[in-house]
Design a protein around this motif. Structure first.
Motif: not given
Lengths: 95, 677
Positions: A7, A11, A16, A22, A25-26
């Motif tokens: 992941t 990103e 990102t 990160i 968003r993750s």
């Protein structure tokens, strides 16, 4: 494959720009993302480099982080003791 | 028993491994001294997890230090004296003497290792000891020191050790640090998630050590069930599986505040690194820097200008007159050359100082790091390599180190492309000319005019990069890049002063070296007559070698509105260094007094020439001149750096590209601008 490491890699590949972004968003735990980035750096998938911004007008020779040989110190840890930590870039390496 | 290391002598540290020796009854195993049958416990963990502090707390002075045999890795070995709780003895009718309840353990402090992947000698040794030796020679127990405040970082090693099924337990340190940041760790939940015992300790305050000792006694020699791993040889997939396990353990065992406290940096970064607002804030900040610089430094600059053109020049003329050198070439060189040229440049010292201070403050505060994020996003949007933004940002200070900084780029094609773009970044040498022309032509809007040059500079880089990427560099890949931003901090006076001084020194060094040499060369060329009837040093500049050479290239600039030899000659001199543009103007106008005998200020003379060469459109002509100055070859030092880094062919290509771009832009600016201004 969709674990935390992939992941974080995804990103980075998506552009990102910051570690904090990160995390946001993750949805992963902050410490897990930072551990993943550290691991990617250690395993050579990501290159970490400290940047020295704004070189002196006198060129590399006047730069606090220039090497003794006169090579530019861009990205090298500064030889000046006690210098504050600066900007660090992490660059994804294709493998 | 205390063994100290002797300087220069590496002590051999054979691992004293025997059969697992912790029995159910205190009558067997252990005893006074850690003999061959004493259990061996290996203390492992990532660096800075408190492992060595724990080792010292457990062993006291009973320590041997030295290199591990066959390696340069230093390892400590000590005796950990523990005492059993009599109640735990399993003798049916225990008659143990209290001294027999002691159990001495051989404790090995392995070097800090994040993993058992052999990325370093430390990790290689850890791997060798835990995995590379026969099973019966392995430690009886691994105690993994883990930092509770950075739990995920510590758990990768735990994940690997769990896959091996080694007897192990976790000693969790830094619980107080984690608590301060609002993170609490549930030790039981963590033990369940990790599949091994977990003990919370604080080796500095010596708390939790008894619980650790009890855990060690209980679990020594008891192998754990290996954690299952995916059936794959793909390293990334294996690592991903480990991190999934780590994330699950962290989620199960830690509780952070429902809403993570946003730091000051987080709050500010939300705005300054935003995709749209970030660039706007960046531009606003830079505009403010130029506005402050030009507004505050202007009076000081005027004072220094008056000083050099007034008392200093008059004093030098008087002194030379007293020495019998009045009216000679010596007076011309010193007064009209050195004092006029270098003096004019020195009037920019307050301005440059203020600019350097403001940039140093921005840099030290951490804001420039955010600007890098904004810039990087722009770079990537046009497909440039992410790391290219560094030399390009450096280029705004000076193009020469920026060219050298292209070495950080991994491929030759990236280095060439970036080195060709660097000259389009507006260095501080050009800033002096921009400020001067901005003051002359734009008055109170000088800061905005200078700022506009920087905006154009950024657009030039992007545009040139865009064109080159889609022509000569079509096949070059781009590399993603992310940035770990440091927290904002209050700038320090020492660092700000130090950075400012180093940069100012560079400016003064240029003024005192290259510019003095250029001034002398310009003076020499202005002294050589090309028509009969004039002696050396007594020729009107227009009829000197300098003036005639400048006149030959002047028509080229007619479409750009600045076809006056006094103006264009400065561009030729500017090849040496951009600061020389000002010094050469100062020389030219100091020597070439107007016919009516009223010299006027340098600014007035320059403005008058732009007025006449542009047909009454001095502002678009000045803008065109500034754009040309921005886009054409920065200086010979940059050319030398390019030659060294990317070779002669690409350097010549770059010169051609810059000249063509500069001329086309200057013509476009003037031709469009004169329709409105």
């Amino acid at each position: 494959m969709s674990g935390p490491l992939s992941t974080v890699l995804a990103e980075m590949q998506a552009g990102t720009p910051t570690v904090a972004e990160i995390v946001r968003r993750s949805g992963l735990d902050d410490s897990v993302v930072r551990a993943a980035v550290d691991h990617l750096v250690r395993s050579g998938r990501v290159e970490s480099r400290e940047l020295s911004m704004g070189c002196p007008a006198s060129g590399c020779g006047g730069c606090a982080s220039a090497t003794e040989e006169g090579a530019p110190g861009c990205g090298l840890p500064s030889p000046v003791p006690g210098r504050r930590a600066g900007l660090v870039t992490l660059t994804l390496t294709r493998r | 028993m205390a063994v100290t290391e002797q300087p220069g002598r590496a002590l051999k540290l054979p691992l004293l491994v025997g059969p697992p020796s912790v029995k159910a009854c205190c009558h067997t195993g252990g005893g006074i001294g850690a003999g061959p049958e004493a259990p061996v416990v290996a203390l492992v963990g990532a660096p800075n997890t408190g492992k060595s502090t724990l080792f010292n707390a457990l062993t006291g002075s009973r320590v041997t230090m030295g290199n591990w045999p066959g390696t340069t890795v230093e390892v400590s070995r000590g005796i950990w004296k523990t005492t059993r709780d009599a109640a735990s003895c399993t003798c049916e009718e225990c008659t143990c003497d209290p001294s027999e309840l002691r159990l001495d353990i051989t404790l090995i402090d392995l070097p800090g290792a994040y993993s058992i992947d052999p990325h370093s000698p430390d990790e290689a040794l850890t791997r060798e000891l835990l995995v590379g030796v026969p099973e019966d020679e392995r430690p009886d127990l691994c105690v993994v020191a883990c930092d509770a405040s950075r739990l995920a970082n510590s758990l990768y090693l735990v994940a690997q050790l769990r896959e091996l099924g080694l007897p192990m337990m976790v000693a969790l340190t830094m619980l107080d640090v984690a608590a301060k940041s609002g993170v609490t760790v549930d030790l039981d939940a963590l033990a369940v998630a990790l599949g091994c015992p977990v003990v919370g300790i604080d080796p500095r305050r010596r708390t939790g050590l008894e619980a650790l000792a009890a855990g060690v006694r209980e679990h020594t020699g008891i192998a754990a069930t290996p954690r299952p791993v995916p059936d794959t040889t793909d390293a990334l997939e294996l690592d991903d599986d480990r991190f999934t396990w780590i994330a699950q353990a962290v989620t199960a065992a830690t509780s952070a505040p429902a809403v993570q406290p946003r730091t000051f940096s987080d709050k500010v970064d939300r705005w300054v690194t935003a995709p749209v607002l970030g660039p706007v804030i960046f531009l606003a900040v830079m505009w403010l820097v130029f506005q402050i610089t030009t507004a505050v430094a202007a009076p000081l600059q005027g004072f220094l200008d008056d000083l050099f053109t007034g008392p200093v020049s008059a004093g030098a003329t008087w002194l030379l007159g007293q020495l019998g050198l009045g009216g000679t070439w010596v007076e011309g060189l010193l007064v009209s050359g050195i004092i006029a040229g270098v003096g004019m440049l020195l009037t920019f010292v307050p301005l440059m100082t203020l600019m350097f201070i403001l940039l140093a403050v921005l840099e030290d505060s951490g804001y420039l790091a955010r600007a890098a994020v904004v810039t990087d996003r722009l770079m990537r949007s046009i497909g440039l390599p992410g790391r290219a933004f560094l030399p390009l940002i450096v280029g705004f200070g000076c193009n020469v180190p920026a060219i050298s900084a292209t070495r950080i780029l991994p491929s030759a094609r990236q280095r060439i492309l970036t080195a060709l773009l660097v000259p389009f970044t507006s260095c501080t040498a050009r800033l002096t000319v921009f400020v001067m022309l901005g003051s002359v032509f734009f008055g109170p809007y000088a800061g905005t005019a200078v700022f506009a040059m920087y905006v154009i500079s950024i657009h030039l880089v992007v545009l040139a990069g865009f064109v080159l990427r889609r022509t000569l560099w079509r096949t070059m890949g781009a590399e993603p890049l992310i940035i770990d931003l440091p927290a904002y901090q209050v700038p320090t006076l020492r660092l700000t002063a130090s950075v400012t001084w180093v940069r100012l020194q560079g400016f003064l060094k240029t003024a005192s070296g290259i510019i003095v040499a250029t001034v002398c060369a310009v003076w020499l060329l202005q002294s050589i007559p090309t028509t009969p009837g004039h002696a050396f040093g007594e020729v009107p500049v227009a009829e000197s070698a300098y003036g005639v050479a400048a006149q030959s290239i002047t028509p080229v600039f007619a479409p750009a509105g600045f076809a006056k030899w006094e103006t264009t000659s400065a561009l030729v001199v500017g090849f040496v260094a951009k600061e020389a543009v000002i010094s050469s103007w100062a020389q030219t106008y100091a020597v070439d007094e107007p016919a009516d005998g009223t010299p006027g200020t340098l600014g007035e003379r320059v403005r008058a020439d732009f007025e006449s060469s542009s047909g009454g459109h001095p502002i678009p002509a000045a803008l065109a001149f500034m754009v040309f100055l921005l886009a054409y070859t920065p200086c010979v030092a940059t050319l030398a750096a390019q030659w060294r880094e990317i070779g002669a062919r690409w350097t010549l290509f770059g010169i051609g590209m810059q000249l063509v771009t500069a001329w086309l832009l200057a013509v476009a600016v003037f031709q469009i601008g004169r329709l409105f201004l």
